[in-house]
Design a protein around this motif. Structure first.
Motif, PDB file in Angstrom:
ATOM      1  N   SER A 129      36.743  34.646  39.698  1.00 35.43           N
ATOM      2  CA  SER A 129      37.328  36.115  40.038  1.00 35.43           C
ATOM      3  C   SER A 129      38.272  36.687  40.107  1.00 35.43           C
ATOM      4  CB  SER A 129      36.379  36.254  41.938  1.00 35.43           C
ATOM      5  OG  SER A 129      35.360  35.656  41.770  1.00 35.43           O
ATOM      6  N   VAL A 176      33.916  34.906  48.931  1.00 29.07           N
ATOM      7  CA  VAL A 176      35.856  34.866  48.309  1.00 29.07           C
ATOM      8  C   VAL A 176      35.606  36.088  49.459  1.00 29.07           C
ATOM      9  CG1 VAL A 176      36.445  35.909  46.241  1.00 29.07           C
ATOM     10  CG2 VAL A 176      35.219  33.893  45.631  1.00 29.07           C
ATOM     11  N   TYR A 189      39.380  43.737  42.961  1.00 20.13           N
ATOM     12  CA  TYR A 189      38.164  42.450  42.650  1.00 20.13           C
ATOM     13  C   TYR A 189      37.587  42.864  41.327  1.00 20.13           C
ATOM     14  CZ  TYR A 189      34.948  39.083  43.236  1.00 20.13           C
ATOM     15  OH  TYR A 189      33.941  37.899  43.462  1.00 20.13           O
ATOM     16  N   MET A 213      34.370  29.858  39.512  1.00 22.61           N
ATOM     17  CA  MET A 213      32.997  30.398  40.367  1.00 22.61           C
ATOM     18  C   MET A 213      31.942  30.022  39.154  1.00 22.61           C
ATOM     19  SD  MET A 213      33.867  33.212  42.454  1.00 22.61           S
ATOM     20  CE  MET A 213      32.799  33.902  42.973  1.00 22.61           C
ATOM     21  N   ARG A 243      44.984  36.382  43.000  1.00 23.37           N
ATOM     22  CA  ARG A 243      44.582  35.237  42.250  1.00 23.37           C
ATOM     23  C   ARG A 243      43.439  35.059  41.855  1.00 23.37           C
ATOM     24  NH1 ARG A 243      40.351  33.171  46.945  1.00 23.37           N
ATOM     25  NH2 ARG A 243      40.736  34.939  48.360  1.00 23.37           N
ATOM     26  N   ARG A 244      43.307  33.371  41.173  1.00 22.21           N
ATOM     27  CA  ARG A 244      42.309  33.332  40.576  1.00 22.21           C
ATOM     28  C   ARG A 244      41.123  32.654  40.819  1.00 22.21           C
ATOM     29  NH1 ARG A 244      40.844  29.214  37.914  1.00 22.21           N
ATOM     30  NH2 ARG A 244      39.398  29.248  35.371  1.00 22.21           N
ATOM     31  N   VAL A 245      40.030  33.099  40.693  1.00 17.77           N
ATOM     32  CA  VAL A 245      38.587  32.024  41.653  1.00 17.77           C
ATOM     33  C   VAL A 245      38.256  31.229  39.645  1.00 17.77           C
ATOM     34  CG1 VAL A 245      37.537  31.815  43.518  1.00 17.77           C
ATOM     35  CG2 VAL A 245      39.255  32.663  43.487  1.00 17.77           C
ATOM     36  N   TYR A 305      34.910  40.719  39.386  1.00 19.43           N
ATOM     37  CA  TYR A 305      34.046  39.627  38.848  1.00 19.43           C
ATOM     38  C   TYR A 305      33.061  39.782  37.564  1.00 19.43           C
ATOM     39  CZ  TYR A 305      30.017  36.084  38.932  1.00 19.43           C
ATOM     40  OH  TYR A 305      28.823  35.334  38.888  1.00 19.43           O
TER      41      TYR A 305
END
Length: 214
Positions: free
Chosen positions: A208, A35, A147, A202, A198-200, A149
């Motif tokens: 993230s 990412v 960032y 994981m 952004r939303r990722v 997490y």
């Protein structure tokens, strides 16, 4: 350095030996780097808040040799562990750790091009997250990255049973800890001029969250 690192989990006293080993760092570091490759600046200073054992900092400094990495933590035992891993790695772009409490008004780092904070928001009082947003809104430049997490709760998204159990265990250990609502984190960031980019999703039901300073 020949001594084996001590197994450790957040909030627990370390065993003997300077270096700690947090198993989750090995499991999630490659996914996080994937990412970060599209999100970090090509050069500059990255401040890691709540570096914990220091293993992430070593791995990330190796993965991004053109960036300077500044690990930090408020826990003296964590700072000792970070220094131990740094000494063993011998990476020229990995700085000595500094004592930094995210909830504090004054931070020892005056400016950074990006900030990383991994697995802190749920293992700290809410004041630490508010302080993190305040600090990031102050020291990163316009367009700079924050960032985050970790595991979160989301409105209209079913929470995995494992995360619900984890949340219960955290609150049993410390009533001020626990998984946070993404919406609350986003609002706290927005109040400091940090917008969710952004939303990722994981592995292992983590997220993230990437913010940019407006």
């Amino acid at each position: 350095m020949t001594d084996a690192p001590s197994p450790w989990t957040a909030g627990a006293a370390p065993a003997s030996g300077a270096r700690r080993h947090a198993p989750a760092t090995v499991r999630n570091r490659e996914a996080i780097v994937a990412v970060l490759r599209d999100a970090l600046p090509p050069a500059g200073l990255v401040l890691e808040v709540a570096s914990g054992s220091g293993e992430h900092g070593v791995y990330f400094a190796g993965a991004f040799p053109d960036l300077d990495w500044q690990p930090s933590d408020p826990d003296p035992a964590a700072l000792e562990s970070i220094a131990g891993w740094r000494s063993e790695a011998g990476l020229v772009n990995l700085r000595a750790p500094v004592a930094l409490d995210a909830a504090a008004v004054d931070w020892p780092v005056a400016a950074a091009d990006a900030i990383l904070c991994i697995n802190m928001v749920h293992i700290s009082p809410w004041a630490a997250t508010l302080g993190l947003m305040r600090g990031a809104g102050t020291i990163v430049p316009r367009g700079g990255l924050l960032y985050l997490y970790g595991p979160y709760l989301e409105a209209d998204v079913e929470t995995a049973p494992s995360n619900m159990a984890f949340d219960a265990s955290l609150r049993a250990r410390n009533a001020a800890w626990g998984l946070r609502e993404v919406g609350d984190v986003v609002e706290a960031a927005r109040a400091q001029g940090l917008l969710l980019e952004r939303r990722v999703a994981m592995p292992a039901n983590n997220l993230s969250l990437l913010f940019r300073r407006d």
